[in-house]
Design an enzyme around this catalytic site. Structure first.
Site, short mmCIF file in Angstrom:
data_model
loop_
_atom_site.label_atom_id
_atom_site.label_comp_id
_atom_site.label_asym_id
_atom_site.label_seq_id
_atom_site.Cartn_x
_atom_site.Cartn_y
_atom_site.Cartn_z
N ASN A 12 0.86 -1.19 0.00
CA ASN A 12 0.00 0.00 0.00
C ASN A 12 0.90 1.24 0.00
O ASN A 12 1.47 1.59 1.02
CB ASN A 12 -0.89 -0.03 1.25
CG ASN A 12 -1.72 1.24 1.39
OD1 ASN A 12 -1.96 1.95 0.41
ND2 ASN A 12 -2.17 1.52 2.61
N LYS A 14 0.06 4.31 -0.28
CA LYS A 14 -0.56 5.54 0.28
C LYS A 14 -0.31 6.71 -0.68
O LYS A 14 -0.29 6.50 -1.89
CB LYS A 14 -0.04 5.81 1.69
CG LYS A 14 -0.06 4.56 2.57
CD LYS A 14 0.20 4.83 4.01
CE LYS A 14 0.26 3.52 4.76
NZ LYS A 14 0.20 3.66 6.19
N GLU A 100 -6.62 4.84 7.87
CA GLU A 100 -6.40 6.27 7.57
C GLU A 100 -7.63 6.88 6.90
O GLU A 100 -7.96 8.05 7.13
CB GLU A 100 -5.14 6.44 6.71
CG GLU A 100 -3.88 6.14 7.54
CD GLU A 100 -2.69 5.65 6.73
OE1 GLU A 100 -2.71 5.73 5.49
OE2 GLU A 100 -1.73 5.18 7.37
N GLU A 170 -5.56 -5.16 10.55
CA GLU A 170 -4.48 -4.21 10.79
C GLU A 170 -4.69 -3.51 12.13
O GLU A 170 -5.46 -2.54 12.22
CB GLU A 170 -4.47 -3.14 9.69
CG GLU A 170 -4.24 -3.71 8.31
CD GLU A 170 -3.61 -2.66 7.41
OE1 GLU A 170 -2.47 -2.86 7.01
OE2 GLU A 170 -4.25 -1.63 7.13
C1 PEP Z 1 -0.76 0.09 6.18
O1 PEP Z 1 -0.76 1.28 5.96
O2 PEP Z 1 -1.70 -0.59 5.78
C2 PEP Z 1 0.36 -0.48 6.92
C3 PEP Z 1 0.27 -1.70 7.34
O3 PEP Z 1 1.46 0.33 7.11
P1 PEP Z 1 2.89 -0.11 7.73
O4 PEP Z 1 3.28 -1.40 7.05
O5 PEP Z 1 3.80 1.01 7.39
O6 PEP Z 1 2.68 -0.30 9.19
#
Ligand code: PEP
Length: 255
Positions: A12, A14, A100, A170
């Site tokens: 991802n 972002k 987010e 998550e």
């Molecule tokens: C995410 O944004 O879905 C995520 C898991 O970020 P990170 O791997 O940076 O914790």
């Protein structure tokens, strides 16, 4: 990981990468993943880079995902993108309900209840994100929160399509923080998530891929990817470099 389910590693990005940066990344990633049999690879990219990425990954094992979408097909929703607009350009799937989006843009479980079936109807693979905050984790409130998120997010998905939805667990306290769930925690909760789907349809629950997300890195990926109820990872920060994502993909292949 279970042999019935193909592991999925989804990066991802972002709000990172221009079209030129996205193209350079993909040219670096493709040779690294060409031989990793048995792992599905997804890149979740900004809207502006989707078309270029779809074109440059055609015929490869890399699938291109959007990071959000609107539930409706069209309408007076300035700035939004619909599922048919994504499938028109051969986008493969879409991330829905990332924490987010929930935190900064007010995405609600109610909205997700409409978005997940809208994605499926347009032929997109949804990755539905769920997770608890640090306070909820500390209060022992994780299962209640996840149960609600699953009941709502999958509420209008037909039983026979449940296995087409990927669920990413998550924990919000692990996203971008460097804190990662222990293998025991990840297995416990991903198993709980599968049990929630099984309450609707046990056969579909066996097909459903449950990903872990939150500070996944090459050095913790092997332990996480070998857990029986973890079918891959949603990777944020560590997906921004092709080498690092490729190392996580290798870990999933080994798990
Ligand atoms: C995410 O944004 O879905 C995520 C898991 O970020 P990170 O791997 O940076 O914790």
């Amino acid at each position: 990981m279970n042999s019935q389910r193909i592991p999925l590693i989804a990066g991802n990005w972002k709000m990172h990468k221009t079209i030129a940066e996205a193209e350079a990344y993909i040219q670096a990633l493709l040779p690294k993943v060409s031989s990793c049999e048995g792992v599905e690879v997804a890149i979740c990219a900004p809207f502006t880079a989707l078309q270029a990425l779809v074109d440059s990954t055609r015929g490869s094992r890399v699938e291109i995902f959007a990071q959000t979408m609107h539930a409706g097909d069209s309408g007076p929703f300035t700035g939004e993108i619909s599922a048919p607009m994504l499938s028109e350009i051969d986008v493969f799937g879409v991330v829905l309900g990332h924490s987010e989006r929930r935190e900064f843009y007010g995405e609600s479980d109610h909205a997700l209840r409409a978005k997940v079936p809208a994605a499926l109807a347009a032929g997109l693979m949804p990755i539905l994100c769920i997770g608890e905050t640090e306070a909820e984790h500390g209060d022992g409130d994780t299962q209640r929160k996840l149960r609600h998120q699953i009941q709502e997010g999958l509420g209008d998905v037909a039983d026979e399509q449940l296995g087409d939805v990927v669920i990413a667990y998550e924990p919000i306290w692990a996203i971008g923080t460097g804190k990662v769930a222990t293998p025991d925690q990840a297995q416990d909760i991903c198993g709980f998530v599968r049990a929630l789907v099984a309450d609707r349809d046990p056969q579909q629950a066996e097909r459903t891929r449950v990903l872990y997300g939150g500070s996944v890195k090459p050095d913790n990926a092997v332990a996480l990817m070998s857990l029986p109820d973890v079918d891959g990872a949603l990777v944020g920060g560590a997906s921004l470099e092709a080498d690092t994502l490729a190392a996580i993909i290798d870990a999933a292949g080994a798990g």
